[in-house]
Design an enzyme around this catalytic site. Structure first.
Site, PDB file in Angstrom:
ATOM      1  N   CYS A  75       1.094  -0.891  -0.287  1.00 56.06           N
ATOM      2  CA  CYS A  75       0.201   0.230  -0.179  1.00 56.06           C
ATOM      3  C   CYS A  75       0.960   1.038  -0.042  1.00 56.06           C
ATOM      4  CB  CYS A  75      -0.749   0.432   1.195  1.00 56.06           C
ATOM      5  SG  CYS A  75      -2.058   1.411   1.046  1.00 56.06           S
ATOM      6  N   CYS A  76       2.208   1.616   1.292  1.00 56.39           N
ATOM      7  CA  CYS A  76       2.989   2.222   1.183  1.00 56.39           C
ATOM      8  C   CYS A  76       3.519   2.303   0.515  1.00 56.39           C
ATOM      9  CB  CYS A  76       4.143   2.266   2.000  1.00 56.39           C
ATOM     10  SG  CYS A  76       2.909   2.399   3.719  1.00 56.39           S
TER      11      CYS A  76
ATOM     12  N   CYS B 248      -1.153   8.134   6.975  1.00 61.24           N
ATOM     13  CA  CYS B 248      -2.635   8.147   6.362  1.00 61.24           C
ATOM     14  C   CYS B 248      -3.733   6.817   7.458  1.00 61.24           C
ATOM     15  CB  CYS B 248      -2.378   7.283   5.588  1.00 61.24           C
ATOM     16  SG  CYS B 248      -1.712   6.899   3.847  1.00 61.24           S
TER      17      CYS B 248
ATOM     18  N   CYS C   9      -3.707   3.579   9.092  1.00 59.89           N
ATOM     19  CA  CYS C   9      -2.623   3.353   9.534  1.00 59.89           C
ATOM     20  C   CYS C   9      -1.708   4.071  10.365  1.00 59.89           C
ATOM     21  CB  CYS C   9      -0.849   2.996   8.736  1.00 59.89           C
ATOM     22  SG  CYS C   9      -1.753   1.095   7.030  1.00 59.89           S
TER      23      CYS C   9
ATOM     24  N   CYS D 123       7.830   4.048   5.315  1.00 58.49           N
ATOM     25  CA  CYS D 123       6.844   3.458   4.598  1.00 58.49           C
ATOM     26  C   CYS D 123       7.994   3.295   3.707  1.00 58.49           C
ATOM     27  CB  CYS D 123       6.002   4.986   4.283  1.00 58.49           C
ATOM     28  SG  CYS D 123       6.785   6.392   3.814  1.00 58.49           S
TER      29      CYS D 123
END
Lengths: 428, 552
Positions: free
Chosen positions: A131-132, A213, A216, A239
Site C-alpha cells: 500500500c505504501c 495515513c 495505519c 513507509c
C-alpha cells in the site's frame, strides 16, 4: 505490482569527494541552527535544485515555517495518498495560507495501479508495505530524479533507528538529503511552535504524535515512542520513502522473502502468530488461537484492533461461530501434509457460518493440496516450500480442474451436460 | 454399463497428464522418492517387494470386453503376461516399470479406466455384489448409486487426506455377497413402510488387526439424501477420527471408542445441517445414470430345463460346473456364470493375458458385452442365456478356465503374501496351492460342500481371513512362518468374525489341519445339507478344537 524501484547494493559506492564534502558539511554546520542549515542548502549548496516532501503531519509545521522563512517558493511535495485524515487535508490548506507557501504540489498515486492492486481500497489492511509502495514510493520516485537534494523533517528523537541522524546525508545515487531538524528534541519543537504560534495538526491534541495515513495511524500513550502509533502491531517502521542512514532507500521486505500468496501474487504479510506474553487488549494483526480467543473473549471483542483467528486441527470452529465477524483473517493450520482436518474447518467456516474474510492455509502447505484447499474456500496460502512456491507462481499446480462433486465454498460454475455433479475450475 | 462422456474423459485425461509429468520429474531426479510417494499413491502405484505395483480400479467390479482386452494388452506389453484380480474388485499388475506407467494410464484412459484413488487415505473404489443387476434376489440394481458415489468421491476436496483409507460397499440384495458389514460404510438396499427403496447404512466395519462388524447407523436413507448422509459420516470421521496411531485410525475404532450412539448423534447433527443442500440428488440425475445400467436386450427364451443330475451322469465335469458356477438370474432363461480364477495349484485371482482375451470374447458374444470381477477374486459373465451355457463352458474348458469349484473349499480368497507384498510376514499363495492340491478331487469337494477358506499373509488381513469359515493367518514367530487358524467367520449378512482355536501351525502342517477340521465337520453334521458354517454355529468351537489339538 512494479516492485522495480532502484535495487540498492548494501554498500553504495559514492563519489569520494562528495563523501568528504558531506563529512565537511556536517562538521561545518553541526552547530548551526535549523534555519542556518536550510539556508545554506537552499541558497548555497543546491540553489534551484532542492525540494522537500511534507506529510503535513503532527510536526510538519516547524519545517514548513522554516521553508517559508528561507524560500516560500521552494517546491513542497505532498503525498496525496487518498488515505489521509480529513483533518490532514484541512491542515494543508491552513498551513499554506498561514505560512504563504507558494509551491505546494500534490502527488497522487497512479490510478491504474490503484485499480489493479487496490480496487477495494483495503490493501492497507492486508499488505501495508505494498500500500505504501503504490501510494507513496512510486509517486515520489517520479519526481525524485528531478532534484539534486531533498529537505526532510526527520529528527533524531523520533525513533531508535534515527538516533544518529546528521544534518546532511548522501544518498546511494549521490543526492543530498538535508535534515535541518535532526537535532530538535520534542521540547525544541514545542518551543518553536509556541514562539511562532504555529497551529497544531487538529489530531495532535488527541494523542496522535506522528500522523500518516488514517488507516495505519493510531494514537500513542504518554511516554510511548511518538511513532509507535504508525503501523502499530506490525514489524514496520518506515513507509519506504525515506532513506536509511547509508543513503539507501529503505525498501519493503524483498519479494523473495514474502511467503503469503494471495490474489495471484506473493505479498507482504501484516499478520503474525499469537505469542507468549501477548495481551488480548492490545494485539493487532495477530492470529489468536481458538482456545485463547475463547478464554479472553470479552477483551478481544472490546479491543478496537484488527485481529485474526488461528484454527488448529481438532479445534471446533463451531465454538467461535458467533464471533467470526470479529476476525479480519482466519488461519487454518495444516501441521502435516496428511492431516486433512483443516479442509473440514474451512468448509464449515465458509459454507455453514458464512465467513467471508481472508481464509489462509498455514503449516505444511504443498502444491498438491492447494487446489483442494481452494475448493474448500481457502483464498490465501503461506508457502515456504520452494518447489511449491515455484509451482504456484507458474500456475503449475498438480491439479485436475474438473470437479465431480459440488461444494458450496467456492464460486464454481457448472459445465458440461451434468449440472448436478460437475464443476470446472477454469472460471477464474 | 456406465459410459464416459466428454467430461469424464477430460477428467481422466487431465489426471493422466498430471501424473505423467510427475513421473517424468521423478525419473529426471527432480522429485525425490519422498516427494513422489504421496503423488504415486494417489494414482494407485505402490512400491512392492520386487518392483512397482499398479492397482487399476474396476469401479464396482464392472467391465466390458474392450476394457478387459485392454487389461490383457497391458499385461502382455508392460507386465509379465498376467494380472491379479483383487478382493476389492480391482486388478493389480505386479511388474510394471515406472517409465511405462504414464503409457499404461493413457491406455487405460482410452477405455474409460483409471487408477485414481486405488490407494492413499481417501475414499477407495466402491465395491458391490458381483451379480448386481442380474441376481434374482435383488431389490434394486446398486450400480447406478455406486456410480454416483464414485463420482462424488473422486478427488473430493475435503476427503482426500482422511485419517486412513475409507472403503464403501453397497449391495442391492438381502443376501450380502459384497461383505458390506466389513467395510467402513456398508449400504444395503431396504424397502420402507411405504414401499420406497432406500439404503440401510452400516458404519465402522473392517478387518485388519482389529476386525469389527459394522453397526447400523441409519435404517433408511432415501436415494436423494444418500450423498449428504455419506458426507456427514465422512466429515465426522475426517474431523474426529484418530490420527495419532495409524493402526487406530480407521472409522471402526472411532465408532468403537466413542460408541455408536455418540457417533450417530454427531452424524445426524451434521446431516440436519446439510440435508437438502447441494448434495441432494435430483431424481432426473438418478434416472439419467440409471439409463446407463438399463437391462440388456434379453431374448424371450422361455423356460429352459437343464437337468443337472442328468448332465452329471453324461458329463460330470459339466454337471459340476452347472451346480457350482451358475447363479440364479432375475430374467427367465438366463444365468450368471462364475469363471473361477482358482485352478488347482494356481495362484488365486491371477489371469493370463490370453485368458483375459478369451473372457472378453465370451462376454461380447454371450453376455451382452458385460463382465464382473467378484470380491472373491473370480470373474463373472452376468447374463448368459441358458441355451448358450454349453458353448460358454466348452470355450472355458479350451482356455483352462472351467474350474467348477465356485463356492467350494478350493475357491479360496488369498492375498499376494510374502511372494509379492512388502507388508507380509508369511507366504500365502503357496499355502493356498497346497490346500488346493490336497482337496483337488471334485468328489471330495462335492462331499464337503460350500466352505469358504480365506488366507492372509499378515495381520492387515487383505485375504479376509477373519471372515473365512476357515481363516488362515500367516504370522512370523522367531524367524519361522506360522499359520493361525480361525473358524466361524462369515462375511455375509450373518456377519461374524472367526475365532482362533489354539496355537499356529508350520506351513507343511496346514493342509493336515484343514483336513482335520473338514473331517470333524463331516462326521458331526446332521446331513449333507448342513453347511460347515451352519454346523459350526450349532456345535460351537469344541469339536473343531478337539480335532485340531486333541483332548488336552
Amino acid at each position: 505490482m512494479a516492485m522495480a524501484s532502484p535495487i540498492v547494493s548494501a554498500e553504495p559506492k559514492h563519489d569520494k569527494l562528495r563523501q568528504l564534502g558531506i563529512i565537511a558539511l556536517n562538521g561545518m554546520f553541526d552547530e548551526m541552527d535549523a534555519e542556518g542549515v536550510l539556508r545554506q542548502a537552499v541558497d548555497d549548496l543546491l540553489p534551484g535544485d532542492i525540494a522537500m516532501v511534507s506529510s503535513f503531519g503532527a510536526d510538519s509545521a516547524v519545517l514548513l515555517h522554516l521553508v517559508s522563512q528561507v524560500d516560500p517558493n521552494l517546491p513542497v511535495y505532498f503525498l496525496e495518498t487518498g488515505k489521509h485524515f480529513a483533518e490532514t487535508l484541512d491542515y494543508v490548506q491552513t498551513l499554506k495560507s498561514r505560512l504563504g507557501l507558494a509551491n505546494v504540489i500534490a502527488l497522487h498515486p497512479d490510478s491504474a495501479d490503484l485499480k489493479r492492486f487496490d480496487p477495494d481500497g483495503v490493501l492497507w489492511e492486508t499488505d501495508p508495505d505494498s500500500c505504501c509502495h503504490i501510494r507513496k514510493t512510486e509517486p515520489l520516485e517520479k519526481v525524485l530524479a528531478g532534484f539534486g537534494g531533498w529537505v526532510t523533517g526527520r529528527k533524531r528523537f523520533q525513533t531508535a533507528e534515527r538516533g544518529v541522524l546528521p544534518h546532511f546525508e548522501l544518498t546511494s545515487d549521490d543526492r543530498i538529503k538535508v535534515n535541518p531538524l535532526a537535532y530538535f528534541s520534542n521540547e525544541d519543537i514545542e518551543a518553536y511552535k509556541a514562539r511562532y504560534d504555529l497551529p497544531d495538526h487538529p489530531l495532535y491534541q488527541e494523542g496522535y504524535k506522528s500522523i500518516g495515513c488514517a488507516p495505519c495511524t493510531s494514537a500513542v500513550a504518554d511516554g510511548e515512542d511518538p511513532r509507535a502509533g504508525r503501523w502499530r502491531g506490525l514489524n514496520k517502521q518506515e513507509c519506504g520513502i525515506h532513506f536509511d542512514f547509508n543513503g539507501s532507500i529503505a525498501k519493503p521486505v524483498s519479494q523473495s522473502q514474502l511467503t503469503l500468496f494471495k490474489d495471484g501474487e506473493f505479498k507482504a504479510d501484516p499478520w503474525r502468530s499469537w505469542a507468549e506474553g501477548d495481551e488480548a487488549s492490545s494485539v493487532r494483526y495477530t492470529h489468536v488461537p481458538v482456545s485463547v480467543f475463547i478464554e479472553h473473549r470479552e477483551a478481544f471483542l472490546a479491543s478496537p484492533h484488527p485481529i485474526g483467528l488461528q484454527v488448529d486441527p481438532g479445534e471446533k470452529v463451531e465454538e467461535v461461530a458467533d464471533d467470526l465477524s470479529r476476525f479480519s483473517s482466519v488461519a487454518i493450520n495444516f501441521p502435516a501434509f496428511g492431516d486433512g482436518r483443516g479442509y473440514s474447518s474451512a468448509r464449515l467456516l465458509r459454507e455453514r457460518y458464512g465467513y467471508e474474510g481472508e481464509l489462509r492455509a498455514i503449516g505444511d502447505v504443498l502444491t498438491d493440496q492447494i487446489p483442494f484447499m481452494r475448493r474448500c474456500g481457502i483464498n490465501a496460502f503461506v508457502v515456504t516450500n520452494i518447489a511449491t512456491r515455484k509451482a504456484i507462481e507458474a500456475d503449475a499446480l498438480a491439479e485436475v480442474r474438473l470437479y465431480y462433486q459440488p461444494v458450496g465454498a467456492s464460486r464454481e460454475v457448472p459445465v458440461g451436460t451434468r449440472p448436478f455433479l460437475r464443476r470446472n475450475a477454469n472460471y477464474t | 454399463m456406465y459410459r464416459y462422456d466428454e467430461f469424464d474423459a477430460a477428467f481422466v485425461n487431465e489426471r493422466v497428464a498430471q501424473f505423467s509429468d510427475q513421473v517424468r520429474r521423478r525419473i529426471s531426479g527432480e522429485l525425490t522418492e519422498d516427494q513422489f510417494r504421496p503423488l504415486r499413491l494417489m494414482n494407485g502405484l505402490y512400491l512392492q517387494l520386487h518392483a512397482y505395483m499398479l492397482r487399476v480400479a474396476v469401479p464396482y467390479g464392472t467391465l466390458n470386453s474392450r476394457q478387459m482386452r485392454m487389461l490383457a494388452h497391458i499385461a502382455r506389453k508392460y507386465d509379465r503376461g498376467y494380472g491379479h484380480f483383487t478382493t476389492r474388485q480391482n486388478i493389480q499388475y505386479n511388474w510394471p516399470k515406472l517409465r511405462d506407467v504414464p503409457a499404461i494410464l493413457a491406455d487405460l484412459a482410452s477405455v474409460e479406466m483409471h487408477a485414481i484413488q486405488t490407494s492413499g487415505n481417501c475414499i477407495r473404489n466402491v465395491t458391490t455384489d458381483q451379480f448386481a443387476g442380474a441376481a434374482a434376489d435383488e431389490i434394486i440394481d446398486p450400480r447406478p448409486v455406486a456410480e454416483i458415489i464414485r463420482q462424488w468421491s473422486s478427488l473430493h476436496p475435503e476427503f482426500t487426506f482422511l485419517p486412513r483409507k475409507f472403503k464403501i460397499a453397497i449391495t442391492g440384495a438381502p443376501n450380502d455377497r459384497a461383505a458390506v458389514k466389513f467395510h467402513d460404510i456398508g449400504l444395503m438396499a431396504q424397502t420402507n413402510g411405504s414401499g420406497e427403496i432406500g439404503w440401510a447404512v452400516y458404519v465402522g466395519g473392517g478387518l485388519g488387526r482389529t476386525p469389527m462388524i459394522a453397526k447400523l447407523i441409519n435404517g433408511f436413507v432415501p436415494h436423494e439424501h444418500l450423498l449428504a448422509y455419506l458426507e456427514s459420516i465422512l466429515r465426522v470421521y475426517n474431523r474426529y477420527g484418530r490420527r495419532d496411531n495409524k493402526y487406530k485410525a480407521r472409522i471402526k475404532i472411532l465408532v468403537h471408542e466413542e460408541g455408536l450412539e455418540n457417533i450417530k448423534g454427531q452424524v445426524e447433527e451434521e446431516f440436519a445441517h446439510i440435508r437438502g443442500g447441494v448434495l441432494t440428488l435430483p431424481q432426473e440425475e438418478l434416472d439419467r445414470i440409471n439409463t446407463y445400467f438399463a437391462q440388456p436386450a434379453y431374448k424371450d427364451i422361455g423356460v429352459v430345463d437343464i437337468d443337472i443330475e442328468r448332465e452329471k451322469i453324461i458329463d460330470s465335469a459339466y454337471g459340476r460346473f452347472l451346480e457350482n458356477n451358475t447363479f440364479p438370474h432375475a430374467r427367465q432363461g438366463y444365468t450368471s456364470v462364475t469363471i473361477s480364477l482358482k485352478p488347482i495349484g494356481g495362484a488365486p485371482g491371477d489371469a493370463t493375458a490370453d485368458q483375459m482375451d478369451v473372457v472378453a470374447d465370451l462376454a461380447e458374444k454371450y453376455s451382452f458385452d458385460e463382465l464382473r470381477v467378484s470380491h472373491e477374486q473370480n470373474l463373472v459373465l452376468p447374463h448368459v442365456a441358458l441355451t448358450d451355457l454349453r458353448a460358454v463352458y466348452d470355450a472355458l474348458v479350451e482356455a483352462e478356465l472351467a474350474d467348477a469349484n465356485a463356492g467350494e473349499i478350493t475357491d479360496m480368497i488369498t492375498c499376494p503374501g510374502l511372494d509379492y507384498c512388502a507388508l507380509a510376514n508369511a507366504r500365502s499363495i503357496p499355502i493356498a496351492q497346497d490346500i488346493s492340491q490336497r482337496f483337488a478331487s471334485p468328489e471330495r469337494q462335492k462331499e464337503i460342500g460350500k466352505l469358504k477358506i480365506k488366507i492372509s499373509g499378515c495381520i492387515n488381513a487383505c485375504g479376509h481371513h477373519h471372515v473365512g469359515h476357515i481363516g488362515i493367518l500367516g504370522v512370523e514367530k522367531k524367524g519361522t512362518e506360522l499359520y493361525q487358524i480361525t473358524v466361524g467367520g462369515d462375511g455375509s449378512e450373518d456377519a461374524a468374525v472367526g475365532k482362533i482355536l489354539g496355537p499356529g501351525f508350520v506351513a507343511e502342517d496346514v493342509p493336515d489341519a484343514i483336513e482335520k477340521l473338514v473331517d470333524a465337520y463331516i462326521e458331526k453334521r446332521e446331513s449333507a445339507d448342513e453347511t460347515f458354517i451352519a454346523a459350526y454355529r450349532r456345535l460351537g468351537d469344541a469339536p473343531f478344537k478337539e480335532a485340531l489339538y486333541g483332548n488336552g
